[in-house]
Design a protein around this motif. Structure first.
Motif, short mmCIF file in Angstrom:
data_model
loop_
_atom_site.label_atom_id
_atom_site.label_comp_id
_atom_site.label_asym_id
_atom_site.label_seq_id
_atom_site.Cartn_x
_atom_site.Cartn_y
_atom_site.Cartn_z
N THR A 167 0.83 -1.20 0.00
CA THR A 167 0.00 0.00 0.00
C THR A 167 0.87 1.25 0.00
O THR A 167 2.08 1.18 0.23
N GLY A 168 0.25 2.39 -0.25
CA GLY A 168 0.91 3.68 -0.11
C GLY A 168 2.14 3.83 -0.98
O GLY A 168 2.18 3.38 -2.12
N ALA A 169 3.16 4.48 -0.39
CA ALA A 169 4.37 4.80 -1.14
C ALA A 169 5.08 3.55 -1.65
O ALA A 169 5.61 3.54 -2.77
N LYS A 170 5.10 2.49 -0.87
CA LYS A 170 5.79 1.27 -1.29
C LYS A 170 5.14 0.67 -2.53
O LYS A 170 5.83 0.23 -3.45
N ARG A 171 3.84 0.66 -2.55
CA ARG A 171 3.11 0.12 -3.71
C ARG A 171 3.37 0.97 -4.94
O ARG A 171 3.72 0.45 -6.02
N SER A 172 3.23 2.28 -4.80
CA SER A 172 3.43 3.18 -5.94
C SER A 172 4.85 3.10 -6.46
O SER A 172 5.09 3.09 -7.68
N ARG A 173 5.82 3.06 -5.55
CA ARG A 173 7.22 3.04 -5.96
C ARG A 173 7.53 1.76 -6.73
O ARG A 173 8.25 1.79 -7.74
N PHE A 174 7.00 0.64 -6.28
CA PHE A 174 7.27 -0.61 -7.00
C PHE A 174 6.67 -0.55 -8.40
O PHE A 174 7.32 -0.97 -9.37
N ILE A 175 5.46 -0.06 -8.52
CA ILE A 175 4.82 0.02 -9.84
C ILE A 175 5.65 0.89 -10.78
O ILE A 175 5.91 0.51 -11.93
N VAL A 176 6.06 2.06 -10.30
CA VAL A 176 6.89 2.95 -11.13
C VAL A 176 8.19 2.26 -11.52
O VAL A 176 8.60 2.30 -12.70
N ASN A 177 8.85 1.63 -10.58
CA ASN A 177 10.13 0.98 -10.88
C ASN A 177 9.97 -0.18 -11.86
O ASN A 177 10.79 -0.35 -12.77
N ALA A 178 8.92 -0.97 -11.70
CA ALA A 178 8.72 -2.12 -12.59
C ALA A 178 8.41 -1.67 -14.01
O ALA A 178 8.85 -2.31 -14.98
N LEU A 179 7.67 -0.58 -14.15
CA LEU A 179 7.25 -0.15 -15.48
C LEU A 179 8.22 0.82 -16.15
O LEU A 179 8.14 1.03 -17.37
N THR A 180 9.16 1.40 -15.39
CA THR A 180 10.07 2.38 -16.00
C THR A 180 11.55 2.11 -15.78
O THR A 180 12.38 2.69 -16.48
N ARG A 181 11.92 1.23 -14.84
CA ARG A 181 13.35 1.04 -14.54
C ARG A 181 13.82 -0.41 -14.65
O ARG A 181 15.03 -0.66 -14.67
N MET A 182 12.94 -1.35 -14.70
CA MET A 182 13.28 -2.77 -14.66
C MET A 182 14.13 -3.21 -15.86
O MET A 182 13.91 -2.80 -16.99
N ARG A 183 15.10 -4.05 -15.57
CA ARG A 183 15.86 -4.77 -16.60
C ARG A 183 15.99 -6.24 -16.17
O ARG A 183 15.40 -7.11 -16.77
N PHE A 184 16.77 -6.46 -15.14
CA PHE A 184 17.00 -7.81 -14.64
C PHE A 184 16.18 -8.10 -13.40
O PHE A 184 15.82 -7.18 -12.64
N VAL A 185 15.90 -9.40 -13.19
CA VAL A 185 15.33 -9.85 -11.93
C VAL A 185 16.22 -10.95 -11.36
O VAL A 185 16.93 -11.64 -12.09
N LYS A 186 16.17 -11.08 -10.05
CA LYS A 186 16.94 -12.09 -9.34
C LYS A 186 15.96 -13.00 -8.61
O LYS A 186 14.96 -12.53 -8.08
N ASP A 187 16.26 -14.29 -8.62
CA ASP A 187 15.40 -15.26 -7.94
C ASP A 187 13.96 -15.15 -8.44
O ASP A 187 13.00 -15.15 -7.65
N VAL A 188 13.80 -15.02 -9.73
CA VAL A 188 12.53 -15.04 -10.44
C VAL A 188 11.73 -13.74 -10.34
O VAL A 188 11.18 -13.26 -11.33
N ASN A 189 11.67 -13.10 -9.17
CA ASN A 189 10.75 -11.97 -9.05
C ASN A 189 11.29 -10.75 -8.32
O ASN A 189 10.55 -9.80 -8.07
N SER A 190 12.57 -10.71 -8.00
CA SER A 190 13.15 -9.58 -7.27
C SER A 190 13.86 -8.64 -8.24
O SER A 190 14.81 -9.04 -8.94
#
Length: 272
Positions: A167-190
Protein backbone atom coordinates in the motif's frame (compact mmCIF):
# COMPACT_ATOMS: atom_id res chain seq x y z
CA UNK A 1 -3.22 4.88 -41.84
CA UNK A 2 -0.13 3.49 -40.14
CA UNK A 3 0.72 3.20 -36.46
CA UNK A 4 4.41 3.55 -35.66
CA UNK A 5 6.07 2.85 -32.33
CA UNK A 6 9.39 4.58 -31.77
CA UNK A 7 12.14 3.67 -29.34
CA UNK A 8 13.76 6.01 -26.82
CA UNK A 9 14.05 9.43 -28.47
CA UNK A 10 15.97 11.02 -25.59
CA UNK A 11 15.84 14.55 -26.98
CA UNK A 12 17.31 13.61 -30.35
CA UNK A 13 14.80 15.61 -32.38
CA UNK A 14 16.83 15.75 -35.60
CA UNK A 15 17.16 11.98 -35.72
CA UNK A 16 13.47 11.50 -35.00
CA UNK A 17 12.40 13.79 -37.84
CA UNK A 18 14.70 12.09 -40.34
CA UNK A 19 13.44 8.67 -39.30
CA UNK A 20 9.81 9.74 -39.61
CA UNK A 21 10.51 11.31 -43.00
CA UNK A 22 12.09 8.07 -44.18
CA UNK A 23 8.81 6.20 -43.68
CA UNK A 24 6.61 9.02 -44.95
CA UNK A 25 4.96 9.68 -41.59
CA UNK A 26 1.99 12.04 -41.84
CA UNK A 27 0.43 13.48 -38.70
CA UNK A 28 -2.84 13.84 -40.61
CA UNK A 29 -3.30 10.15 -41.20
CA UNK A 30 -0.73 8.22 -39.12
CA UNK A 31 -0.25 7.59 -35.42
CA UNK A 32 3.05 7.79 -33.54
CA UNK A 33 3.51 6.10 -30.16
CA UNK A 34 6.67 6.42 -28.08
CA UNK A 35 7.98 3.96 -25.49
CA UNK A 36 9.02 6.76 -23.14
CA UNK A 37 12.18 8.73 -22.40
CA UNK A 38 11.21 11.47 -24.80
CA UNK A 39 13.99 13.56 -23.31
CA UNK A 40 17.13 13.01 -21.24
CA UNK A 41 20.80 13.27 -22.27
CA UNK A 42 20.09 14.34 -25.84
CA UNK A 43 20.74 17.90 -27.08
CA UNK A 44 17.26 18.87 -28.33
CA UNK A 45 14.86 18.50 -25.40
CA UNK A 46 12.84 21.63 -26.13
CA UNK A 47 12.54 20.94 -29.86
CA UNK A 48 11.51 17.34 -29.18
CA UNK A 49 8.75 18.24 -26.75
CA UNK A 50 7.53 21.11 -28.93
CA UNK A 51 7.23 18.81 -31.92
CA UNK A 52 5.57 15.89 -30.13
CA UNK A 53 3.11 18.24 -28.42
CA UNK A 54 2.25 19.77 -31.81
CA UNK A 55 1.19 16.35 -33.14
CA UNK A 56 -1.92 16.46 -30.95
CA UNK A 57 -4.03 13.31 -31.11
CA UNK A 58 -1.61 11.77 -33.63
CA UNK A 59 0.89 11.17 -30.83
CA UNK A 60 0.78 9.10 -27.67
CA UNK A 61 3.44 7.95 -25.25
CA UNK A 62 4.08 6.12 -22.03
CA UNK A 63 6.27 7.78 -19.45
CA UNK A 64 9.85 6.69 -19.01
CA UNK A 65 12.18 7.24 -16.08
CA UNK A 66 13.68 10.36 -17.70
CA UNK A 67 10.21 11.83 -18.26
CA UNK A 68 9.31 11.29 -14.61
CA UNK A 69 12.65 12.79 -13.65
CA UNK A 70 11.79 15.92 -15.63
CA UNK A 71 8.55 16.24 -13.65
CA UNK A 72 10.52 15.93 -10.42
CA UNK A 73 13.07 18.55 -11.51
CA UNK A 74 10.32 20.96 -12.48
CA UNK A 75 8.72 20.41 -9.07
CA UNK A 76 11.96 21.15 -7.22
CA UNK A 77 12.24 17.59 -5.91
CA UNK A 78 15.42 16.87 -7.85
CA UNK A 79 18.09 19.10 -9.35
CA UNK A 80 18.95 18.93 -13.02
CA UNK A 81 22.42 17.65 -13.86
CA UNK A 82 24.46 18.98 -16.78
CA UNK A 83 24.11 15.71 -18.69
CA UNK A 84 20.30 15.94 -18.47
CA UNK A 85 20.56 18.84 -20.97
CA UNK A 86 17.20 20.28 -19.96
CA UNK A 87 18.04 23.98 -19.53
CA UNK A 88 16.24 25.31 -22.61
CA UNK A 89 13.18 23.20 -21.92
CA UNK A 90 12.97 24.16 -18.24
CA UNK A 91 13.27 27.88 -19.05
CA UNK A 92 10.76 27.79 -21.91
CA UNK A 93 7.78 30.12 -21.60
CA UNK A 94 5.61 27.06 -22.24
CA UNK A 95 7.17 24.69 -19.71
CA UNK A 96 4.04 24.57 -17.51
CA UNK A 97 1.94 23.56 -20.51
CA UNK A 98 4.37 20.79 -21.42
CA UNK A 99 4.61 19.52 -17.85
CA UNK A 100 0.83 19.32 -17.49
CA UNK A 101 0.69 17.52 -20.84
CA UNK A 102 3.32 14.99 -19.79
CA UNK A 103 1.90 14.18 -16.39
CA UNK A 104 -1.34 13.10 -18.04
CA UNK A 105 0.48 10.36 -19.93
CA UNK A 106 0.27 6.78 -18.60
CA UNK A 107 2.94 4.24 -17.72
CA UNK A 108 1.27 1.58 -19.88
CA UNK A 109 -0.72 1.56 -23.11
CA UNK A 110 -2.65 -1.11 -24.99
CA UNK A 111 -2.85 -0.02 -28.65
CA UNK A 112 -4.19 -3.44 -29.66
CA UNK A 113 -5.85 -6.15 -27.61
CA UNK A 114 -2.75 -8.36 -27.70
CA UNK A 115 -0.08 -5.65 -27.24
CA UNK A 116 1.22 -3.83 -24.18
CA UNK A 117 3.57 -0.86 -24.36
CA UNK A 118 5.57 0.24 -21.34
CA UNK A 119 8.97 1.85 -20.96
CA UNK A 120 10.74 -1.02 -19.19
CA UNK A 121 8.60 -4.08 -19.83
CA UNK A 122 6.21 -6.36 -17.96
CA UNK A 123 7.01 -7.63 -14.46
CA UNK A 124 7.04 -11.46 -14.75
CA UNK A 125 4.30 -11.91 -12.14
CA UNK A 126 1.83 -9.56 -13.85
CA UNK A 127 -0.66 -9.92 -16.68
CA UNK A 128 -1.22 -7.18 -19.23
CA UNK A 129 -4.52 -6.41 -17.52
CA UNK A 130 -2.76 -5.98 -14.18
CA UNK A 131 -0.05 -3.74 -15.66
CA UNK A 132 -2.70 -1.46 -17.13
CA UNK A 133 -4.56 -1.34 -13.83
CA UNK A 134 -1.39 -0.49 -11.90
CA UNK A 135 -0.54 2.16 -14.49
CA UNK A 136 -3.95 3.69 -13.84
CA UNK A 137 -3.14 3.86 -10.13
CA UNK A 138 -0.11 6.01 -10.88
CA UNK A 139 -2.01 8.13 -13.41
CA UNK A 140 -4.60 8.94 -10.77
CA UNK A 141 -1.83 10.36 -8.61
CA UNK A 142 0.00 12.19 -11.40
CA UNK A 143 -3.18 13.91 -12.56
CA UNK A 144 -4.40 14.75 -9.06
CA UNK A 145 -3.94 17.95 -7.10
CA UNK A 146 -1.14 16.43 -4.99
CA UNK A 147 0.87 15.09 -7.94
CA UNK A 148 4.07 16.75 -6.77
CA UNK A 149 3.77 15.07 -3.36
CA UNK A 150 3.60 11.75 -5.18
CA UNK A 151 6.84 12.52 -7.03
CA UNK A 152 8.59 13.17 -3.72
CA UNK A 153 8.09 9.54 -2.65
CA UNK A 154 8.76 8.03 -6.07
CA UNK A 155 12.53 7.60 -5.71
CA UNK A 156 14.13 4.51 -4.17
CA UNK A 157 14.77 0.84 -4.92
CA UNK A 158 12.57 -0.76 -2.28
CA UNK A 159 10.53 -2.88 -2.25
CA UNK A 160 12.04 -5.16 -4.88
CA UNK A 161 9.34 -7.85 -4.83
CA UNK A 162 5.66 -7.33 -5.64
CA UNK A 163 2.97 -8.15 -3.11
CA UNK A 164 -0.71 -7.45 -3.76
CA UNK A 165 -0.95 -6.25 -0.17
CA UNK A 166 1.52 -3.40 -0.71
CA UNK A 167 0.00 0.00 0.00
CA UNK A 168 0.91 3.68 -0.11
CA UNK A 169 4.37 4.80 -1.14
CA UNK A 170 5.79 1.27 -1.29
CA UNK A 171 3.11 0.12 -3.71
CA UNK A 172 3.43 3.18 -5.94
CA UNK A 173 7.22 3.04 -5.96
CA UNK A 174 7.27 -0.61 -7.00
CA UNK A 175 4.82 0.02 -9.84
CA UNK A 176 6.89 2.95 -11.13
CA UNK A 177 10.13 0.98 -10.88
CA UNK A 178 8.72 -2.12 -12.59
CA UNK A 179 7.25 -0.15 -15.48
CA UNK A 180 10.07 2.38 -16.00
CA UNK A 181 13.35 1.04 -14.54
CA UNK A 182 13.28 -2.77 -14.66
CA UNK A 183 15.86 -4.77 -16.60
CA UNK A 184 17.00 -7.81 -14.64
CA UNK A 185 15.33 -9.85 -11.93
CA UNK A 186 16.94 -12.09 -9.34
CA UNK A 187 15.40 -15.26 -7.94
CA UNK A 188 12.53 -15.04 -10.44
CA UNK A 189 10.75 -11.97 -9.05
CA UNK A 190 13.15 -9.58 -7.27
CA UNK A 191 14.01 -6.44 -9.22
CA UNK A 192 17.69 -5.58 -9.67
CA UNK A 193 18.67 -2.02 -10.58
CA UNK A 194 22.45 -2.29 -10.46
CA UNK A 195 23.14 -4.14 -13.71
CA UNK A 196 22.52 -2.38 -17.03
CA UNK A 197 24.64 -4.52 -19.35
CA UNK A 198 23.64 -6.87 -22.10
CA UNK A 199 22.39 -10.20 -20.68
CA UNK A 200 25.50 -12.05 -21.86
CA UNK A 201 27.67 -9.79 -19.71
CA UNK A 202 25.54 -9.98 -16.57
CA UNK A 203 26.06 -11.99 -13.42
CA UNK A 204 24.59 -15.48 -13.98
CA UNK A 205 22.25 -15.07 -11.02
CA UNK A 206 20.44 -12.28 -12.90
CA UNK A 207 17.80 -12.96 -15.55
CA UNK A 208 16.27 -10.50 -18.02
CA UNK A 209 12.62 -9.96 -17.09
CA UNK A 210 11.52 -11.26 -20.49
CA UNK A 211 13.41 -14.54 -20.02
CA UNK A 212 11.42 -15.41 -16.90
CA UNK A 213 8.39 -17.60 -17.54
CA UNK A 214 5.21 -15.55 -17.14
CA UNK A 215 2.15 -17.76 -16.93
CA UNK A 216 -0.10 -14.68 -17.11
CA UNK A 217 1.20 -13.63 -20.53
CA UNK A 218 -0.85 -15.40 -23.18
CA UNK A 219 0.89 -16.95 -26.18
CA UNK A 220 -0.25 -14.34 -28.73
CA UNK A 221 0.40 -11.34 -26.50
CA UNK A 222 3.45 -9.11 -26.93
CA UNK A 223 5.20 -6.49 -24.84
CA UNK A 224 6.88 -3.56 -26.60
CA UNK A 225 9.39 -1.63 -24.54
CA UNK A 226 12.48 0.58 -24.57
CA UNK A 227 14.85 1.58 -21.75
CA UNK A 228 17.54 -1.07 -22.34
CA UNK A 229 19.96 0.18 -24.98
CA UNK A 230 22.43 -2.64 -24.30
CA UNK A 231 19.98 -5.11 -25.84
CA UNK A 232 20.38 -3.33 -29.19
CA UNK A 233 16.83 -4.34 -30.06
CA UNK A 234 17.30 -8.07 -29.51
CA UNK A 235 15.52 -10.23 -26.90
CA UNK A 236 15.57 -13.62 -28.67
CA UNK A 237 11.90 -14.02 -27.83
CA UNK A 238 8.85 -13.30 -29.97
CA UNK A 239 6.81 -11.86 -27.12
CA UNK A 240 9.21 -9.11 -26.03
CA UNK A 241 10.03 -6.42 -28.58
CA UNK A 242 12.88 -4.08 -27.62
CA UNK A 243 13.01 -0.73 -29.40
CA UNK A 244 15.73 1.17 -27.53
CA UNK A 245 18.71 0.88 -29.86
CA UNK A 246 20.86 3.59 -28.31
CA UNK A 247 20.64 6.51 -30.72
CA UNK A 248 21.69 8.98 -28.04
CA UNK A 249 24.82 6.87 -27.52
CA UNK A 250 25.73 7.01 -31.21
CA UNK A 251 23.96 3.87 -32.39
CA UNK A 252 20.54 4.03 -34.10
CA UNK A 253 16.91 5.07 -33.62
CA UNK A 254 14.30 2.43 -34.35
CA UNK A 255 10.67 2.61 -35.42
CA UNK A 256 8.24 -0.33 -35.60
CA UNK A 257 5.36 -0.34 -38.07
CA UNK A 258 2.68 -2.03 -36.00
CA UNK A 259 0.64 -3.21 -38.99
CA UNK A 260 3.51 -4.89 -40.83
CA UNK A 261 5.87 -5.63 -37.90
CA UNK A 262 8.67 -4.16 -40.01
CA UNK A 263 11.37 -2.18 -38.19
CA UNK A 264 12.89 0.94 -39.67
CA UNK A 265 16.08 2.46 -38.28
CA UNK A 266 18.35 5.41 -38.85
CA UNK A 267 21.97 5.42 -37.74
CA UNK A 268 23.31 8.28 -35.66
CA UNK A 269 26.11 8.96 -38.14
CA UNK A 270 23.51 9.41 -40.91
CA UNK A 271 22.07 12.42 -39.08
CA UNK A 272 25.32 14.29 -38.52
Amino acid sequence: MATYIVGDIQACFSGLVKLLDSVGFSARQDKLIAVGDLIGRGPEALETIEYLYSLGDSFETVLGNHDLHLLAIYSGIRKAKPNDKLDLLLTSNHIEKYINWLRKKPLALQPKVDILITHAGLYPQWSIKQALAYSNEISEQLTGENWQSFLSIMYGNLPTVWDDKLTGAKRSRFIVNALTRMRFVKDVNSLNFDCKTAPKDANPNLTPWFAVSNEKLKSLQKVIFGHWAALNGSTHTRQAIALDTGFVWGNKLTLLDLSTNIRHSIKYKETQ
